[in-house]
Design a protein around this motif. Sequence first.
Motif, PDB file in Angstrom:
ATOM      1  N   ALA A   1      49.047  13.297  53.087  1.00  0.00           N
ATOM      2  CA  ALA A   1      49.697  14.527  53.546  1.00  0.00           C
ATOM      3  C   ALA A   1      48.709  15.440  54.249  1.00  0.00           C
ATOM      4  CB  ALA A   1      50.335  15.250  52.363  1.00  0.00           C
ATOM      5  N   ALA A   2      47.478  15.529  53.728  1.00  0.00           N
ATOM      6  CA  ALA A   2      46.468  16.380  54.361  1.00  0.00           C
ATOM      7  C   ALA A   2      46.047  15.818  55.716  1.00  0.00           C
ATOM      8  CB  ALA A   2      45.254  16.514  53.445  1.00  0.00           C
TER       9      ALA A   2
ATOM     10  N   LEU B   1      43.738  10.182  41.171  1.00  0.00           N
ATOM     11  CA  LEU B   1      44.594  11.057  41.966  1.00  0.00           C
ATOM     12  C   LEU B   1      45.453  10.236  42.919  1.00  0.00           C
ATOM     13  CD1 LEU B   1      42.124  13.976  42.829  1.00  0.00           C
ATOM     14  CD2 LEU B   1      43.812  13.866  40.998  1.00  0.00           C
TER      15      LEU B   1
ATOM     16  N   MET C   1      41.229  20.543  43.026  1.00  0.00           N
ATOM     17  CA  MET C   1      41.900  19.780  41.984  1.00  0.00           C
ATOM     18  C   MET C   1      40.920  19.276  40.923  1.00  0.00           C
ATOM     19  SD  MET C   1      44.731  17.580  44.067  1.00  0.00           S
ATOM     20  CE  MET C   1      45.490  17.149  42.509  1.00  0.00           C
TER      21      MET C   1
ATOM     22  N   VAL D   1      41.212  20.333  49.449  1.00  0.00           N
ATOM     23  CA  VAL D   1      42.236  19.610  48.690  1.00  0.00           C
ATOM     24  C   VAL D   1      41.658  19.017  47.413  1.00  0.00           C
ATOM     25  CG1 VAL D   1      43.922  17.737  48.727  1.00  0.00           C
ATOM     26  CG2 VAL D   1      43.526  19.103  50.785  1.00  0.00           C
ATOM     27  N   MET D   2      40.595  18.229  47.570  1.00  0.00           N
ATOM     28  CA  MET D   2      40.086  17.483  46.425  1.00  0.00           C
ATOM     29  C   MET D   2      39.289  18.355  45.449  1.00  0.00           C
ATOM     30  SD  MET D   2      41.234  14.525  46.428  1.00  0.00           S
ATOM     31  CE  MET D   2      42.191  13.465  47.503  1.00  0.00           C
TER      32      MET D   2
ATOM     33  N   ARG E   1      47.335   8.802  46.191  1.00  0.00           N
ATOM     34  CA  ARG E   1      46.952   8.696  47.601  1.00  0.00           C
ATOM     35  C   ARG E   1      47.784   9.616  48.494  1.00  0.00           C
ATOM     36  NH1 ARG E   1      42.170   6.051  48.919  1.00  0.00           N
ATOM     37  NH2 ARG E   1      41.806   4.388  47.385  1.00  0.00           N
ATOM     38  N   GLU E   2      48.962   9.984  48.047  1.00  0.00           N
ATOM     39  CA  GLU E   2      49.832  10.821  48.881  1.00  0.00           C
ATOM     40  C   GLU E   2      49.197  12.163  49.234  1.00  0.00           C
ATOM     41  OE1 GLU E   2      50.675   9.199  46.250  1.00  0.00           O
ATOM     42  OE2 GLU E   2      52.179   7.740  46.943  1.00  0.00           O
ATOM     43  N   LEU E   3      48.307  12.655  48.357  1.00  0.00           N
ATOM     44  CA  LEU E   3      47.643  13.924  48.643  1.00  0.00           C
ATOM     45  C   LEU E   3      46.791  13.823  49.902  1.00  0.00           C
ATOM     46  CD1 LEU E   3      46.524  14.888  45.031  1.00  0.00           C
ATOM     47  CD2 LEU E   3      48.379  15.913  46.354  1.00  0.00           C
ATOM     48  N   GLU E   4      46.012  12.766  50.000  1.00  0.00           N
ATOM     49  CA  GLU E   4      45.177  12.580  51.189  1.00  0.00           C
ATOM     50  C   GLU E   4      46.023  12.320  52.423  1.00  0.00           C
ATOM     51  OE1 GLU E   4      41.177  10.454  49.666  1.00  0.00           O
ATOM     52  OE2 GLU E   4      43.041   9.441  49.096  1.00  0.00           O
TER      53      GLU E   4
ATOM     54  N   ARG F   1      37.413   6.610  46.535  1.00  0.00           N
ATOM     55  CA  ARG F   1      38.548   6.554  47.456  1.00  0.00           C
ATOM     56  C   ARG F   1      38.335   5.663  48.681  1.00  0.00           C
ATOM     57  NH1 ARG F   1      42.479   8.812  44.467  1.00  0.00           N
ATOM     58  NH2 ARG F   1      43.648   9.444  46.316  1.00  0.00           N
TER      59      ARG F   1
END
Length: 300
Positions: free
Chosen positions: A195-196, A188, A214, A210-211, A190-193, A121
């Motif tokens: 948003a967090a 995965l 998953m 988060v990671m 990028r929106e997940l990171e 990432r």
Amino acid sequence: MTAITVPRPRRSRRRPGDNRWTAGWIVRRLPYWFVALFLAGAAFLWIYPFLWMVSASLKDQMEVFASGLGLLPDNPIWENYQRAWTEASFGKYLMNTVIVTVVTVVLVVVRCAMAGYVLARYSFAGRKVVLGVLIATLFVPTGYTIIPVVEVSQRLGLLNSLTGMILALSGGAHVASILLYLGYFRQLPRELEEAAIVDGAGFLSLFFRVMMPMAIPVTATVTLMTFLATWNAFFLPLVFTFSRPDLRTLSVGMLAFVGENSIDWSGMAAAAVISLLPVVLLFVLLQRYFVEGIAGAVKQ
């Protein structure tokens, strides 16, 4: 005069690239019972060595050789397990193995997950060099690294201890585990990171909350791989327990059945069954996650 119609030869419907005649197509058209019988026979041949070992653990020394490939003992001798557990100290060896394996698995999972996450990432100078060095270590035999590992452990006073054994087993590159996490985290979104991070999550909070949840399938895969490698490790535990037999693991403890002039085969078989039961149980519990982790890590 009646016209005679000559039937045209039927043209083959097989198109270029048609895989109709592949092994899968042939298998699908075989009778179900034939395929089931063939697979059952192949499975029996595959697990036969394990069944023979279980059978040998219930025989005496003479019957192990007299019965040949037979699987049914004449009179099961359950005392072989008691002898392996008490006289050969396999109860103590099992406890040592559990401690070493559990701590090593935790350290390897956390370290490899962090390394795979950062490599997947983040873009930084030298990233390709790090990947190249990691992959190059796959071609380095274990025997070439044992001398520096032992030398460092001796200088730190950790040579004859479970702590030193744990650090030696968990301190390797574990490239396969890192690459599994790298492949999984790379796909995965990028929106997940993002948003967090908007919610105020830092690196550790983002990673562990988060990671990692998953990446449960990959974590199960890495856990199983590391568990098997550590549980069955022989070379490093042997070196680290030369002067401390009480710290032996199960694999090294097998040497207790090897004498100068004879080998206790029935006792060794019983000890082997004891050491393999946790491995079989763990694989049965994690096999679904193991397959999902492999499939998720290689899917691009």
